[in-house]
Design a protein around this motif. Structure first.
Motif, PDB file in Angstrom:
ATOM      1  N   LEU A  74       0.883  -0.493   0.163  1.00 27.89           N
ATOM      2  CA  LEU A  74       0.109  -0.071   0.089  1.00 27.89           C
ATOM      3  C   LEU A  74       1.117   1.456  -0.069  1.00 27.89           C
ATOM      4  O   LEU A  74       0.718   2.260  -0.804  1.00 27.89           O
ATOM      5  CB  LEU A  74      -0.937  -0.253   1.273  1.00 27.89           C
ATOM      6  CG  LEU A  74      -1.627  -0.983   1.334  1.00 27.89           C
ATOM      7  CD1 LEU A  74      -2.546  -1.055   3.235  1.00 27.89           C
ATOM      8  CD2 LEU A  74      -2.639  -0.768   0.409  1.00 27.89           C
ATOM      9  N   LEU A  75       1.970   0.942   1.015  1.00 23.07           N
ATOM     10  CA  LEU A  75       2.930   1.978   0.661  1.00 23.07           C
ATOM     11  C   LEU A  75       3.555   2.372  -0.339  1.00 23.07           C
ATOM     12  O   LEU A  75       3.321   3.901  -1.094  1.00 23.07           O
ATOM     13  CB  LEU A  75       3.610   2.074   1.668  1.00 23.07           C
ATOM     14  CG  LEU A  75       5.106   2.955   1.773  1.00 23.07           C
ATOM     15  CD1 LEU A  75       4.251   4.538   2.497  1.00 23.07           C
ATOM     16  CD2 LEU A  75       6.231   2.765   3.333  1.00 23.07           C
ATOM     17  N   THR A  76       3.888   1.046  -1.544  1.00 24.02           N
ATOM     18  CA  THR A  76       4.849   1.735  -2.641  1.00 24.02           C
ATOM     19  C   THR A  76       3.113   2.330  -3.586  1.00 24.02           C
ATOM     20  O   THR A  76       3.820   2.758  -4.684  1.00 24.02           O
ATOM     21  CB  THR A  76       4.697   0.172  -3.045  1.00 24.02           C
ATOM     22  OG1 THR A  76       5.727  -0.438  -2.379  1.00 24.02           O
ATOM     23  CG2 THR A  76       5.915   0.491  -4.622  1.00 24.02           C
ATOM     24  N   LEU A  77       2.461   1.707  -3.216  1.00 19.50           N
ATOM     25  CA  LEU A  77       0.906   2.489  -4.495  1.00 19.50           C
ATOM     26  C   LEU A  77       1.065   4.015  -3.678  1.00 19.50           C
ATOM     27  O   LEU A  77       0.854   4.845  -5.288  1.00 19.50           O
ATOM     28  CB  LEU A  77       0.142   1.151  -4.650  1.00 19.50           C
ATOM     29  CG  LEU A  77       0.181   0.247  -5.317  1.00 19.50           C
ATOM     30  CD1 LEU A  77      -1.543  -0.883  -4.438  1.00 19.50           C
ATOM     31  CD2 LEU A  77      -0.408  -0.337  -6.540  1.00 19.50           C
ATOM     32  N   LEU A  78       0.904   4.107  -2.433  1.00 25.17           N
ATOM     33  CA  LEU A  78       0.490   5.349  -1.947  1.00 25.17           C
ATOM     34  C   LEU A  78       2.297   6.255  -2.880  1.00 25.17           C
ATOM     35  O   LEU A  78       1.013   7.143  -3.640  1.00 25.17           O
ATOM     36  CB  LEU A  78       0.359   5.275  -0.394  1.00 25.17           C
ATOM     37  CG  LEU A  78       0.353   6.819  -0.111  1.00 25.17           C
ATOM     38  CD1 LEU A  78      -0.916   7.323  -0.343  1.00 25.17           C
ATOM     39  CD2 LEU A  78       0.822   6.290   1.313  1.00 25.17           C
ATOM     40  N   SER A  79       3.038   5.983  -3.199  1.00 23.97           N
ATOM     41  CA  SER A  79       4.027   6.822  -3.528  1.00 23.97           C
ATOM     42  C   SER A  79       3.400   6.819  -5.016  1.00 23.97           C
ATOM     43  O   SER A  79       4.324   8.421  -5.720  1.00 23.97           O
ATOM     44  CB  SER A  79       5.398   5.962  -3.728  1.00 23.97           C
ATOM     45  OG  SER A  79       6.454   7.158  -3.497  1.00 23.97           O
ATOM     46  N   MET A  80       3.192   5.954  -5.683  1.00 23.65           N
ATOM     47  CA  MET A  80       3.272   5.963  -6.911  1.00 23.65           C
ATOM     48  C   MET A  80       1.392   6.781  -8.270  1.00 23.65           C
ATOM     49  O   MET A  80       1.721   7.063  -8.579  1.00 23.65           O
ATOM     50  CB  MET A  80       2.884   4.450  -7.689  1.00 23.65           C
ATOM     51  CG  MET A  80       3.839   3.604  -7.508  1.00 23.65           C
ATOM     52  SD  MET A  80       5.298   4.592  -8.696  1.00 23.65           S
ATOM     53  CE  MET A  80       4.663   4.164 -10.025  1.00 23.65           C
ATOM     54  N   THR A  81       1.068   6.810  -6.814  1.00 22.74           N
ATOM     55  CA  THR A  81      -0.474   7.695  -6.786  1.00 22.74           C
ATOM     56  C   THR A  81       0.012   9.351  -7.302  1.00 22.74           C
ATOM     57  O   THR A  81      -0.720  10.274  -7.887  1.00 22.74           O
ATOM     58  CB  THR A  81      -1.137   8.442  -5.755  1.00 22.74           C
ATOM     59  OG1 THR A  81      -0.370   8.294  -4.734  1.00 22.74           O
ATOM     60  CG2 THR A  81      -2.108   6.702  -5.368  1.00 22.74           C
ATOM     61  N   LYS A  82       1.237   9.230  -7.314  1.00 21.22           N
ATOM     62  CA  LYS A  82       1.307  10.614  -7.704  1.00 21.22           C
ATOM     63  C   LYS A  82       2.113  11.055  -9.018  1.00 21.22           C
ATOM     64  O   LYS A  82       1.986  11.819  -9.169  1.00 21.22           O
ATOM     65  CB  LYS A  82       3.154  11.390  -6.707  1.00 21.22           C
ATOM     66  CG  LYS A  82       2.771  11.679  -5.337  1.00 21.22           C
ATOM     67  CD  LYS A  82       3.851  11.252  -4.383  1.00 21.22           C
ATOM     68  CE  LYS A  82       3.815  11.823  -3.469  1.00 21.22           C
ATOM     69  NZ  LYS A  82       5.225  11.401  -2.609  1.00 21.22           N
ATOM     70  N   ASP A  83       1.750   9.257  -9.436  1.00 20.64           N
ATOM     71  CA  ASP A  83       2.300   9.739 -11.069  1.00 20.64           C
ATOM     72  C   ASP A  83       0.062   9.148 -11.794  1.00 20.64           C
ATOM     73  O   ASP A  83      -0.116   8.710 -11.259  1.00 20.64           O
ATOM     74  CB  ASP A  83       2.093   8.269 -11.703  1.00 20.64           C
ATOM     75  CG  ASP A  83       2.938   8.563 -13.508  1.00 20.64           C
ATOM     76  OD1 ASP A  83       3.087   8.927 -13.394  1.00 20.64           O
ATOM     77  OD2 ASP A  83       1.850   6.894 -13.085  1.00 20.64           O
ATOM     78  N   GLU A  84      -0.158  10.707 -12.181  1.00 16.82           N
ATOM     79  CA  GLU A  84      -1.695   9.916 -12.259  1.00 16.82           C
ATOM     80  C   GLU A  84      -2.138   9.288 -13.046  1.00 16.82           C
ATOM     81  O   GLU A  84      -3.083   8.491 -13.508  1.00 16.82           O
ATOM     82  CB  GLU A  84      -2.180  11.298 -13.271  1.00 16.82           C
ATOM     83  CG  GLU A  84      -1.868  12.673 -12.113  1.00 16.82           C
ATOM     84  CD  GLU A  84      -3.388  12.217 -11.467  1.00 16.82           C
ATOM     85  OE1 GLU A  84      -4.599  12.189 -11.476  1.00 16.82           O
ATOM     86  OE2 GLU A  84      -3.288  12.822  -9.659  1.00 16.82           O
ATOM     87  N   GLU A  85      -1.323   8.536 -14.466  1.00 20.52           N
ATOM     88  CA  GLU A  85      -1.579   7.672 -14.755  1.00 20.52           C
ATOM     89  C   GLU A  85      -1.443   6.365 -14.543  1.00 20.52           C
ATOM     90  O   GLU A  85      -2.397   4.826 -14.027  1.00 20.52           O
ATOM     91  CB  GLU A  85      -0.452   7.064 -16.408  1.00 20.52           C
ATOM     92  CG  GLU A  85      -0.794   8.984 -17.167  1.00 20.52           C
ATOM     93  CD  GLU A  85      -2.516   8.567 -18.275  1.00 20.52           C
ATOM     94  OE1 GLU A  85      -2.164   7.171 -18.441  1.00 20.52           O
ATOM     95  OE2 GLU A  85      -2.717   9.828 -18.379  1.00 20.52           O
ATOM     96  N   SER A  86      -0.202   6.194 -13.582  1.00 22.95           N
ATOM     97  CA  SER A  86      -0.346   5.156 -12.246  1.00 22.95           C
ATOM     98  C   SER A  86      -2.007   4.447 -11.128  1.00 22.95           C
ATOM     99  O   SER A  86      -2.596   4.076 -11.274  1.00 22.95           O
ATOM    100  CB  SER A  86       0.548   5.343 -11.634  1.00 22.95           C
ATOM    101  OG  SER A  86       1.799   4.689 -12.275  1.00 22.95           O
ATOM    102  N   LYS A  87      -2.160   6.069 -10.820  1.00 23.84           N
ATOM    103  CA  LYS A  87      -3.085   6.064  -9.958  1.00 23.84           C
ATOM    104  C   LYS A  87      -4.475   5.452 -11.260  1.00 23.84           C
ATOM    105  O   LYS A  87      -5.330   5.130 -10.275  1.00 23.84           O
ATOM    106  CB  LYS A  87      -3.607   7.608  -9.445  1.00 23.84           C
ATOM    107  CG  LYS A  87      -4.755   7.738  -8.499  1.00 23.84           C
ATOM    108  CD  LYS A  87      -5.375   9.180  -8.288  1.00 23.84           C
ATOM    109  CE  LYS A  87      -4.415   9.521  -7.784  1.00 23.84           C
ATOM    110  NZ  LYS A  87      -5.177  11.588  -7.285  1.00 23.84           N
TER     111      LYS A  87
END
Length: 864
Positions: A221-234
């Motif tokens: 979850l922490l890793t995905l949380l960091s990746m949400t800063k990339d809109e496409e990843s979100k």
């Protein structure tokens, strides 16, 4: 280098050189050297310590979480001499040395703080210029090295997350590496996304959530949380169902997992469309509301609150939030919003399922606004639906009455010509919900436009609607209103008198056989209530309408009638003053057999129930059997003995009987005991055979054997008798009721026990009192009298005590009982006329008063 040569030390032996500098510094500290010299040596020592702390360049400055064989180590010139880490922003000084920009700036700041000129950390050269020139070439080389390691990191993580079967021990290293790439190299997040790692992590949570455990779920979850800063990843996460997985992690075992899940939801909630998805996701709002209210974990609580605030910004989510128990957004819009928003919020409240606690909270904050909306044509129906929803909770009756809802409801019911039939039904049902909870609506303010609910005018209007061609549902609601106001302890007698005076009984009785179950149930309940206040009038109306037999049929019909109807029919018949002819007609042998069997089944059978209708049924049947105990003809006496009525009454003196059932059972035993005494006295006064004859057989029972003499009746009674309290083992259970919590039960028990000593001949009084004393009745009666304040119970208790004290042995025994004497003196001072008379006689029996003229004096002289 000059120092090393002078000291004979190798030029790269920085540790030894630093040790020599430290010794020199210590020597100077003991001398009179200047502070500036000591500062120079301290700076030199720091430089040398920094140099001596160099790490192996194969691992220095590399924070990548890779296996050694996968890692490309940095070149020596990639590392900052100060931080020993690879440089991200290399700059060149005047001394031609390269450093990390932030590190060398910090060095300069420290030099200035120490009062020294800025120097080059490596060479010690005093710098004339502090200009930092970017080392573009080196920066490019470092960037290339970083990118290669990032590619290796991604490749390694892909290998771990795609390996079959999944190796849990390698997952944490892979997740840490991805998180590091995302956090330290934001520009490379696209590489992580394009490699498919985001999808693989989502798949990991979806398919292997249980096997990886809460720690690795938290890391994912922490890793995905960091990746949400990339809109496409979100967007990719949402498309692949990460929202539901995140919500599921709100129930995770570890606080870290829950906290990371909430943070991830917060990132999702910044998008309005995503807020709607969160609100629609099953259980999401309930979990967030619960976490937000849990102050034991303040970090998670605050984060959940922020998520909920984000969700509140979307109007379409208000209803979902309210359904999850978060009512403030709805209530604030209802109180403060424009009229169209208020109506919309009222509409939500009208159709919303609410718990008892939520209804009370909402009612307190919204009742006034909803009542105001009743006066607006466009908001009348929706606000009425909301008020009806809130009125379903008993505790809200007071809140709604205080908000002056009753005048508005009765206006819709009686005066609003524009109100539809459905609106009138809703208004009547809401009023019924309110008046079914007595204690507050009775005190509601009234005026010419709104008479009080218990007023004659209001009762007349209600019967007017009941007689009108209204809908069936409206009639049922009006009957509920009448039941409510007639049930109020404060208003029942007044309402009953208005019903009687307005010929309402005629209308109510017609509903007793209505095809609608609700109508019948309410009509039977209303008739039961009225029969307890005006039994004669109800009796006459039932006979006039030929409905008396209907009540008995209803009572015996267990297939087509509800238990509530049957129990109310039983109570009504018990309340009516039936004539002797009606008693014999309705309470014949078959019915009495059914009644006694039903009593046993309801209270002691294998399927016994403790519902209110069951309690009412027991009370009603006991009351019906009381009619039989008032009859002394041979037919009724035969029924009493055949069906064991005294035993039936005795069985209802204890648990699980209600207070009213105990009282009725005591009355039944009292009546039977009096009946037995009267029959016994009549037989003893008339010529008879040596053993039993005529009606005395009903006391004695089987005459084939010669039973012992009963001390109560001074004749032969056996255990089959149904007119002797002693032989039917009723004395002890009645004695136990003297300590009952209900004073009415105590009084009824005293009345039943008093039949054993009332009008007893002097010759047998001693035997009666001795028997009662043996069973503990005398001491219990005295204890009750001592603890009882003035009133009817005291009067009945003292009457029996006075008769007991006529027996000389008991008078002597209790003459030293100071509590009894004191209670008798108080009764003599403050009791009514009868109580004072009994108290005086009792005190004289105890020789606490001088003899005066009267019966007591004569009795005392006779005993002497």
């Amino acid at each position: 280098m000059d120092l090393t040569r002078a000291l004979g030390i190798e030029s790269n032996n920085y540790s030894e050189l630093s040790a020599q500098i430290r010794l020199l510094k210590d020597d100077l500290d003991c001398s009179t050297s200047s502070p500036s010299d000591r500062r120079i040596l301290a700076s030199l020592e720091g430089i040398l310590n920094n140099w001596s702390a160099r790490t192996d360049i194969t691992t220095a400055g590399s924070n990548f979480a890779f296996e050694d064989e996968d890692h490309i180590p940095p070149f020596k010139n990639f590392l900052c001499p100060l931080t020993k880490e690879y440089m991200k922003d290399p700059v060149v000084l005047e001394s031609s040395q390269t450093y990390e920009r932030s590190a060398v700036k910090h060095w300069f700041d420290r030099c200035i703080e120490d009062g020294q000129d800025p120097t080059c950390p490596v060479t010690g050269q005093v710098l004339r210029s502090l200009v930092l020139k970017p080392n573009i070439g080196l920066a490019g080389a470092i960037e290339e090295w970083v990118n290669r390691n990032i590619d290796i990191q991604i490749k390694s993580a892909l290998a771990v997350l795609t390996y079959e079967p999944l190796r849990v021990e390698n997952i944490e290293r892979a997740l840490d590496g991805i998180y590091q790439v995302s956090e330290e190299h934001p520009s490379s997040r696209y590489k992580v996304r394009n490699s498919g790692l985001v999808s693989l992590i989502v798949k990991l949570l979806r398919d292997s959530s249980k096997s990886i455990g809460t720690h690795l779920r938290s890391k994912a979850l922490l890793t995905l949380l960091s990746m949400t800063k990339d809109e496409e990843s979100k967007k990719m996460m949402l498309d692949e169902g990460m929202l539901k997985l995140t919500i599921h992690s709100l129930t995770g075992r570890s606080e870290k997992e829950r906290e990371h899940a909430i943070k991830l939801l917060l990132e999702f909630s910044y998008d309005e469309a995503c807020c709607t998805k969160i609100a629609l996701e099953k259980g999401a709002l309930v979990l967030l509301t619960s976490i937000a209210g849990n102050l034991e974990h303040p970090a998670a609580s605050n984060l959940a609150e922020v998520v909920l605030i984000q969700i509140e910004k979307t109007e379409g989510n208000i209803e979902h939030l309210a359904a999850a128990g978060r009512f403030e957004p709805l209530l604030s819009r209802l109180r403060e919003g424009p009229i169209d928003v208020k109506i919309q919020m009222a509409s939500i409240m009208g159709r919303m399922m609410m718990t008892s606690g939520s209804k009370e909270q909402i009612a307190r904050q919204s009742a006034t606004t909803l009542v105001e909306l009743l006066s607006k044509q466009e908001g009348k129906e929706l606000s009425l639906q909301a008020l009806h929803n809130l009125s379903a909770l008993d505790d809200n009756a007071r809140v709604l009455v205080d908000a002056s809802v009753l005048p508005s409801l009765t206006h819709i019911l009686f005066s609003d010509e524009d109100a539809s039939e459905e609106l009138k039904e809703l208004a009547a049902s809401t009023v019924a919900n309110i008046v079914s909870n007595p204690g507050h609506w009775e005190l509601a303010s009234s005026n010419s436009e709104f008479p009080s609910m218990q007023s004659k005018e209001m009762v007349s209007k209600l019967f007017g609607l009941l007689s009108a061609a209204c809908s069936s549902n409206c009639h049922a609601s009006i009957l509920r209103v009448l039941c409510g106001i007639a049930s109020s302890p404060q208003a029942s007698e007044l309402v009953a008198s208005h019903i009687r005076d307005s010929r309402g009984l005629e209308i109510i009785v017609e509903f007793l056989d209505h095809p609608g179950v609700d109508h019948r149930v309410l009509a039977h309940r209303l008739v039961r209530l009225l029969s307890g206040i005006y039994p004669q009038e109800v009796h006459e109306q039932l006979k006039h309408s030929n409905k008396l037999s209907l009540l008995k049929d209803k009572l015996l019909d267990s297939t087509k009638s509800t238990e509530t109807e049957r129990s109310d029919a039983a109570c009504t018949l018990a309340n009516l003053p039936l004539t002797d002819v009606e008693v014999k007609a309705h309470l014949e042998g078959t019915f009495v057999r059914w009644a006694v069997t039903a009593l046993m089944n309801y209270s002691h059978g294998p399927n016994r129930r403790f519902s209110q209708p069951a309690f009412n049924m027991v009370e009603g049947i006991l009351g019906l059997l009381l009619h039989l105990t008032r009859q002394s003809d041979q037919q009724c006496l035969a029924l009493i003995r055949e069906h064991g009525l005294m035993v039936a009454f005795r069985e209802h003196l204890g648990f699980p009987s209600t207070a009213r059932a105990k009282q009725l059972a005591c009355f039944g035993l009292r009546n039977l005991s009096e009946l037995g005494r009267e029959i016994c006295a009549a037989e003893l006064d008339s010529p008879r055979p040596l053993w039993f004859c005529s009606s005395l057989a009903f006391i004695c029972g089987d005459t084939s054997r010669r039973p012992s003499t009963c001390p109560i009746h001074d004749t032969s009674c056996n255990q089959d008798s149904q007119l002797c309290l002693l032989q039917s083992d009723c004395v002890k259970p009645l004695c136990d009721l003297l300590t009952d919590e209900d004073s009415n039960v105590q009084m009824a028990a005293v009345e039943a026990l008093s039949t054993l000593v009332s009008s007893t001949a002097t010759s047998t009084l001693k035997k009666v009192v001795e028997e009662l004393d043996r069973q503990g009745v005398i001491d219990s009666m005295i204890g009750l009298f001592v603890e009882t304040r003035s009133g009817e119970l005291q009067e009945k208790a003292i009457s029996m005590i006075e008769r007991t004290l006529r027996v000389e042995r008991h008078a002597v025994k209790h003459s030293l009982n100071q509590s009894l004497v004191k209670a008798l003196v108080e009764a003599l001072k403050h009791g009514n006329a009868n109580t004072r008379g009994h108290a005086q006689d009792a005190l004289m029996n105890l020789q606490q008063l001088s003899g005066v003229s009267g019966n007591s004096s004569s009795q005392i002289q006779m005993r002497r």
